[in-house]
Write a protein that holds these residues in place. Structure first.
Motif, PDB file in Angstrom:
ATOM      1  N   ALA A  45       7.419   6.454  13.983  1.00 33.08           N
ATOM      2  CA  ALA A  45       6.503   6.003  12.940  1.00 33.08           C
ATOM      3  C   ALA A  45       5.919   4.634  13.282  1.00 33.08           C
ATOM      4  O   ALA A  45       4.707   4.412  13.196  1.00 33.08           O
ATOM      5  CB  ALA A  45       7.220   5.949  11.591  1.00 33.08           C
ATOM      6  N   PHE A  46       6.794   3.702  13.716  1.00 33.34           N
ATOM      7  CA  PHE A  46       6.307   2.372  14.077  1.00 33.34           C
ATOM      8  C   PHE A  46       5.418   2.444  15.305  1.00 33.34           C
ATOM      9  O   PHE A  46       4.375   1.783  15.374  1.00 33.34           O
ATOM     10  CB  PHE A  46       7.482   1.433  14.356  1.00 33.34           C
ATOM     11  N   ALA A  47       5.824   3.253  16.276  1.00 27.08           N
ATOM     12  CA  ALA A  47       5.028   3.382  17.495  1.00 27.08           C
ATOM     13  C   ALA A  47       3.648   3.935  17.176  1.00 27.08           C
ATOM     14  O   ALA A  47       2.635   3.462  17.698  1.00 27.08           O
ATOM     15  CB  ALA A  47       5.747   4.287  18.501  1.00 27.08           C
ATOM     16  N   ALA A  48       3.599   4.936  16.299  1.00 26.49           N
ATOM     17  CA  ALA A  48       2.313   5.527  15.922  1.00 26.49           C
ATOM     18  C   ALA A  48       1.434   4.515  15.201  1.00 26.49           C
ATOM     19  O   ALA A  48       0.230   4.427  15.453  1.00 26.49           O
ATOM     20  CB  ALA A  48       2.543   6.755  15.050  1.00 26.49           C
ATOM     21  N   PHE A  49       2.058   3.749  14.304  1.00 26.33           N
ATOM     22  CA  PHE A  49       1.287   2.729  13.580  1.00 26.33           C
ATOM     23  C   PHE A  49       0.720   1.701  14.543  1.00 26.33           C
ATOM     24  O   PHE A  49      -0.466   1.353  14.482  1.00 26.33           O
ATOM     25  CB  PHE A  49       2.173   2.039  12.545  1.00 26.33           C
ATOM     26  N   VAL A  60      -3.730  11.806  10.863  1.00 23.69           N
ATOM     27  CA  VAL A  60      -2.569  11.853  11.754  1.00 23.69           C
ATOM     28  C   VAL A  60      -1.577  10.739  11.437  1.00 23.69           C
ATOM     29  O   VAL A  60      -0.358  10.970  11.337  1.00 23.69           O
ATOM     30  CB  VAL A  60      -3.019  11.764  13.229  1.00 23.69           C
ATOM     31  N   LEU A  61      -2.058   9.518  11.251  1.00 21.16           N
ATOM     32  CA  LEU A  61      -1.160   8.400  10.992  1.00 21.16           C
ATOM     33  C   LEU A  61      -0.414   8.597   9.674  1.00 21.16           C
ATOM     34  O   LEU A  61       0.804   8.384   9.604  1.00 21.16           O
ATOM     35  CB  LEU A  61      -1.937   7.090  10.970  1.00 21.16           C
ATOM     36  N   GLY A  66       6.180  11.966   7.535  1.00 22.54           N
ATOM     37  CA  GLY A  66       7.188  12.769   8.205  1.00 22.54           C
ATOM     38  C   GLY A  66       8.420  11.969   8.587  1.00 22.54           C
ATOM     39  O   GLY A  66       9.511  12.519   8.728  1.00 22.54           O
ATOM     40  N   ALA A  67       8.221  10.644   8.756  1.00 27.14           N
ATOM     41  CA  ALA A  67       9.342   9.767   9.093  1.00 27.14           C
ATOM     42  C   ALA A  67      10.087   9.285   7.854  1.00 27.14           C
ATOM     43  O   ALA A  67      11.008   8.477   7.956  1.00 27.14           O
ATOM     44  CB  ALA A  67       8.839   8.569   9.893  1.00 27.14           C
ATOM     45  N   ALA A  91       3.109   4.498   2.925  1.00 29.29           N
ATOM     46  CA  ALA A  91       2.428   5.222   4.004  1.00 29.29           C
ATOM     47  C   ALA A  91       0.918   5.160   3.822  1.00 29.29           C
ATOM     48  O   ALA A  91       0.167   5.012   4.794  1.00 29.29           O
ATOM     49  CB  ALA A  91       2.896   6.670   4.036  1.00 29.29           C
ATOM     50  N   LEU A  92       0.473   5.264   2.574  1.00 28.41           N
ATOM     51  CA  LEU A  92      -0.957   5.203   2.281  1.00 28.41           C
ATOM     52  C   LEU A  92      -1.533   3.847   2.652  1.00 28.41           C
ATOM     53  O   LEU A  92      -2.569   3.748   3.338  1.00 28.41           O
ATOM     54  CB  LEU A  92      -1.189   5.491   0.797  1.00 28.41           C
TER      55      LEU A  92
END
Length: 261
Positions: A99-103, A145-146, A152-153, A160-161
């Motif tokens: 999640a952090f990596a995606a952000f 996607v983000l 999902g995490a 998340a929003l």
């Protein structure tokens, strides 16, 4: 080099800034859509991704000669742009802290997108509009996607929003503003290197990253939509040249200038 004329923008803003705000809006629409109507957003996301892929691929091919003509090191800059986005993309796939990596990856990617608007419009209006159109279209998928990765995490919906809005939307105009502040002082050599970097980044997004978002889109639909985006960009380029956008006008030895109101 071309000029960014603030007078042709909205509210007196430079076109690059208008494009980045539209991109941020598109990302926000995607985020709110998936948070309220996840099934609908997921259904149309592959079509947005395929259309944007074709547009960005053609746009990258269009601006690469522009960059190469201004600096012998521009091919290396293009490779650097491609590799930068590749690293961000692979980093977001790591299982730990996904999640952090995606952000981080999408926020950095979105910032680079915003920087590309300033560089593309400085190269020429046609490159700017084509690149902006493709980038704006893909922002919808990026926001979706983000948000989905964060949810999902196990990240709470409100957090998340907000995180998705910042990472996929607000960072785009931030990148554009940073570029608009720097581009006027660049020499031809420096601008060509920056443009090559942007082209490499566009090439990765259009040829590698976005095709992964096609999902379950069938062979015929994916190929047709991808090709339509690429052909649309080519037709717009030809149309622009027919109306006087000559290639030679972008090879001045003067530094890049942005017309301001």
């Amino acid at each position: 080099m071309g000029e960014i004329d603030a007078s042709v923008g909205v509210f007196g803003w430079p076109p690059a800034l208008v494009a980045s705000v539209l991109a941020a809006t598109m990302a926000s629409v995607g985020i709110f859509a998936v948070s309220t109507r996840p099934d609908t957003a997921q259904r149309y996301r592959p079509y947005f991704a395929a259309l944007a892929s074709g547009i960005l691929l053609s746009t990258a091919m269009f601006i690469l000669p522009e960059a190469f003509g201004g600096s012998q090191a521009a091919p290396l800059a293009a490779l650097a742009g491609y590799f930068t986005l590749f690293v961000f993309s692979r980093f977001a796939r790591r299982p730990e802290g996904r999640a952090f990596a995606a952000f981080f990856a999408i926020a950095a990617h979105s910032t680079l997108d915003g920087m590309e608007y300033g560089l593309l419009f400085a190269a020429s209006d046609v490159a700017g509009f084509l690149g902006a159109f493709g980038l704006i279209m893909h922002e919808f998928a990026e926001g979706v996607v983000l948000f989905l990765i964060l949810r999902g995490a196990g990240v709470p919906k409100v957090i998340a929003l907000l995180a998705a809005l910042f990472g996929a939307a607000l960072t785009t105009p931030m990148g554009t503003l940073a570029t608009l502040a720097v581009v006027p002082d660049l020499s031809l050599e420096q601008f060509s290197l920056a443009l090559g970097y942007a082209a490499g980044a566009l090439l990765f997004v259009g040829a590698s990253q976005l095709p992964e978002e096609f999902g379950e889109l069938g062979f015929k639909s994916s190929v047709a939509t991808y090709a339509f985006g690429a052909i649309l960009a080519i037709l717009l380029m030809w149309s622009s040249h027919m109306h006087g956008h000559s290639h030679s006008e972008h090879h001045s030895t003067a530094p890049v200038t942005l017309a301001r109101s």
